[in-house]
Design an enzyme around this catalytic site. Structure first.
Site, PDB file in Angstrom:
ATOM      1  N   GLY A  87      91.609  33.273  18.569  1.00  0.00           N
ATOM      2  CA  GLY A  87      92.263  31.970  18.589  1.00  0.00           C
ATOM      3  C   GLY A  87      92.989  31.760  17.276  1.00  0.00           C
ATOM      4  N   CYS A 114      87.355  38.565  17.045  1.00  0.00           N
ATOM      5  CA  CYS A 114      88.235  37.920  16.064  1.00  0.00           C
ATOM      6  C   CYS A 114      87.762  36.484  15.786  1.00  0.00           C
ATOM      7  CB  CYS A 114      89.690  37.986  16.516  1.00  0.00           C
ATOM      8  SG  CYS A 114      90.825  37.617  15.180  1.00  0.00           S
ATOM      9  N   TYR A 115      88.504  35.463  16.244  1.00  0.00           N
ATOM     10  CA  TYR A 115      88.038  34.084  16.006  1.00  0.00           C
ATOM     11  C   TYR A 115      86.625  33.893  16.559  1.00  0.00           C
ATOM     12  CZ  TYR A 115      87.941  28.973  15.949  1.00  0.00           C
ATOM     13  OH  TYR A 115      87.605  27.669  15.712  1.00  0.00           O
ATOM     14  N   HIS A 201      90.628  43.497  17.786  1.00  0.00           N
ATOM     15  CA  HIS A 201      90.876  43.180  19.202  1.00  0.00           C
ATOM     16  C   HIS A 201      90.723  44.434  20.078  1.00  0.00           C
ATOM     17  CE1 HIS A 201      92.400  39.062  18.721  1.00  0.00           C
ATOM     18  NE2 HIS A 201      92.822  39.482  17.549  1.00  0.00           N
ATOM     19  N   GLU A 203      90.682  44.532  23.211  1.00  0.00           N
ATOM     20  CA  GLU A 203      91.434  44.369  24.463  1.00  0.00           C
ATOM     21  C   GLU A 203      92.867  44.881  24.365  1.00  0.00           C
ATOM     22  OE1 GLU A 203      90.531  42.079  22.353  1.00  0.00           O
ATOM     23  OE2 GLU A 203      91.905  40.385  22.225  1.00  0.00           O
ATOM     24  N   ASP A 259     103.001  38.963  45.977  1.00  0.00           N
ATOM     25  CA  ASP A 259     101.864  38.096  46.303  1.00  0.00           C
ATOM     26  C   ASP A 259     101.867  37.668  47.771  1.00  0.00           C
ATOM     27  OD1 ASP A 259     101.410  38.371  43.633  1.00  0.00           O
ATOM     28  OD2 ASP A 259     102.242  36.420  43.090  1.00  0.00           O
ATOM     29  N   LYS A 402      97.542  40.281  38.622  1.00  0.00           N
ATOM     30  CA  LYS A 402      98.641  40.947  39.341  1.00  0.00           C
ATOM     31  C   LYS A 402      98.338  42.414  39.643  1.00  0.00           C
ATOM     32  CE  LYS A 402     102.915  40.113  40.707  1.00  0.00           C
ATOM     33  NZ  LYS A 402     103.345  38.840  41.294  1.00  0.00           N
TER      34      LYS A 402
END
Ligand code: XMP
Length: 556
Positions: A87, A114-115, A201, A203, A259, A402
């Protein structure tokens, strides 16, 4: 297109627009998943959806919630693990997002990123301060591989850092299990309590062994078995749809986008001919697109459903004649869609359910999931049509990202060219023709765009065959647009006065910011030659170099 109309705020003629919170109530909100779940607590960082996607890549179902979510609600969800995201704030400042100490006392493993890592230390009695050296970018991190978080990870590994603050002192009971040249606490753990804090991070793909670390957390430390798979998703969803729909009739507005196509495939598998799909061809689709959609979903296609194609091209061109203002064009295209759709719905008579192709990022970005909604409010979905003739809404994809929707599409046997389509705006070529729209301008932009896509796709495939990986210049969205500018040229011995076509190609992660893609010059040159030679009415081809911001991806 129905999503685009909804985004623009159009209501069905006889319906009311209800906001998404109500819609969630009526459609039952998230399904009561009986499988294992990890919860991502969102502190407003930019990679938060990415955290959830990476967890799901470990075959573990994962949902995003705001940091403001009540602790009792979190407990009731019975998560197998909790991840606190990054964040933009400093956790030691008074108004910064925070969490209660109780979160770390639930007996559920917690991973702070992180945050989230700094907050964990701050709340549990460690110290977080402004760092003397700001770390940003790829950074070498020395890790203790005896930590269960770093099992199988190299001792020196490259990670993505982005922080002003740092943990100057780990909280009592924590061991330091990673450091960098500038950061004494790059990771800390309290194994006994199942608490882990990492400053970088995992991710982000720049963290070379990040997926392994997240896998270690969710599959190892949290003990998730990894049962979240798209084949079982299809099976379970089909069962749920059958239970919900019974003998009811279902209506779906099919745009041919990923979609709505995948939603149609799922519904067809569940209830066959109880489903009617209305496909409005507004004459602003890409070349041959209407026929491609009909091939897959029409009477000779592979799905069991009722398919209605409405050829409304002339109607649209009539409405758009002489209209030049972009927002006015959008409005006309959206309103006309609702009108055509309603006319078809009336012919069918009362239906019980309307299908919405809502996907998980729509849910998160419209404020029902995490915290990032605040940043991305312009992508919000404004409301849903609640036609009196519809009892309820079905949103079979609302839990999926997605890439998961695409996997479901492949499971259902939808062809690759539909499943891997690039984004295409609801108002279609209407906003890729600058100024007024005519049938002839649509032809020009369709033909130029088809050539451009064919050449880019061909060159990208060639690169992949040769190098065994995607071309570094591969754009996420690429198309031709008609500039509406005419200029003098010469062809043979003849003077010409024809249109200029603009080529656009961007690389982007989230479509909120984008860079112009560096498509090789020889590819662009070939496209230019083919367009000039094959598309009547064009004598000039330009390449748009503008990034976003200041440009937008589309021209209007
Ligand atoms: P911009 O042009 O805003 O585009 O940079 C960002 C992404 O959104 C798509 N886009 C639209 N999609 N209706 C849509 O459904 C619209 O009116 C619209 N305008 C832009 C665009 O294609 C890109 O992917």
């Amino acid at each position: 297109i129905i999503k685009a109309c909804i985004r623009e705020g159009y209501a069905f003629e006889k319906g009311i627009v209800m906001n998404r919170l109500q819609a969630t109530k009526t459609s039952g909100g998230r399904r009561s998943m009986d499988h294992e779940k990890v919860i991502v607590i969102d502190f407003g960082g930019q990679y938060n959806q990415l955290v959830a996607r990476r967890v799901r890549e470990c075959n573990v179902y994962c949902e995003i919630y705001s940091y403001k979510t009540d602790i009792a609600q979190i407990k009731a969800m019975n998560p197998k693990g909790i991840i606190l995201t990054g964040g933009p704030n400093s956790c030691y400042e008074a108004d910064s997002p925070t969490c209660s100490k109780e979160l770390f006392e639930l007996g559920v493993p917690v991973l702070g990123l992180c945050y989230g890592a700094q907050l964990m230390m701050h709340v549990l009695g460690g110290k977080v301060e402004k760092a003397p050296v700001r770390e940003y970018g790829k950074t070498e991190v020395m890790v203790d591989t005896s930590s269960p978080l770093f099992t199988g990870v190299s001792e020196n590994t490259i990670c993505w850092m982005s922080h002003f603050d740092y943990i100057s002192k780990a909280a009592p009971g924590f061991n330091i299990v990673a450091h960098t040249a500038d950061c004494p606490v790059a990771a800390a753990e309290n194994q006994e309590k199942g608490l882990f804090a990492i400053q970088f991070h995992p991710e982000v793909l720049h963290t070379q062994e990040g997926t392994k670390m997240l896998h270690n957390f969710v599959r190892g430390i949290c003990g998730c078995e990894g049962t979240w798979r798209m084949d079982s998703f299809v099976e379970n969803t089909v069962k749920e749809i059958r239970e919900k729909v019974g003998n009811g009739k279902v209506l779906l507005a099919l745009s041919g986008g990923v979609d709505s196509s995948v939603a149609a495939g799922l519904l067809s598998r569940a209830i066959g001919k109880q489903l009617t799909c209305v496909f409005v061809d507004h004459g602003l689709l890409r070349k041959n697109e209407g026929d491609e959609v009909e091939e897959v979903f029409g009477p000779n296609g592979q799905f069991d459903l009722n398919f209605i194609r409405v050829n409304a091209q002339d109607r649209y061109y009539g409405k758009l004649a002489g209209v030049t203002e972009p927002e006015h064009k959008r409005k006309i295209i959206g309103e006309e869609f609702i009108r055509v759709f309603e006319e078809e719905a009336k012919k069918i008579g009362a239906v019980d359910f309307l299908v919405q192709g809502t996907i998980y990022p729509d849910v998160v970005e419209s404020g029902l999931g995490g915290e990032s909604a605040v940043i991305k409010s312009h992508h919000n979905v404004g409301g849903l049509p609640d036609h009196v003739d519809f009892k309820d809404i079905i949103e079979p994809l609302r839990d999926l990202f997605k890439d998961e929707v695409r996997k479901v599409g492949l499971e259902l046997g939808i062809p690759d060219y539909l499943v891997f389509r690039q984004p295409f705006p609801g108002p279609g070529l209407g906003i890729r023709i600058i100024g007024d729209v005519t049938a002839d301008k649509v032809r020009i932009v369709q033909d130029a765009d088809a050539i451009y896509r064919e050449e880019v796709d061909g060159a990208a495939q060639e690169y992949k065959n040769e190098h065994g990986k995607d071309a570094p210049w591969m754009p996420n969205q690429y198309f031709a647009a008609l500039t509406n500018m005419r200029s003098v040229g010469v062809m043979g011995d003849e003077r010409t006065y024809d249109y200029a076509v603009a080529l656009r190609a961007v690389t982007t992660i989230d479509f909120m910011t984008a860079e112009s893609a560096e498509i090789p010059y020889e590819v662009l040159n070939k496209v230019m030659n083919r367009i000039i030679n094959e598309v009547r009415g064009v004598n000039r081809v330009m390449y748009d170099l503008t990034s976003k911001p200041p440009g937008t991806i589309e021209f209007e």
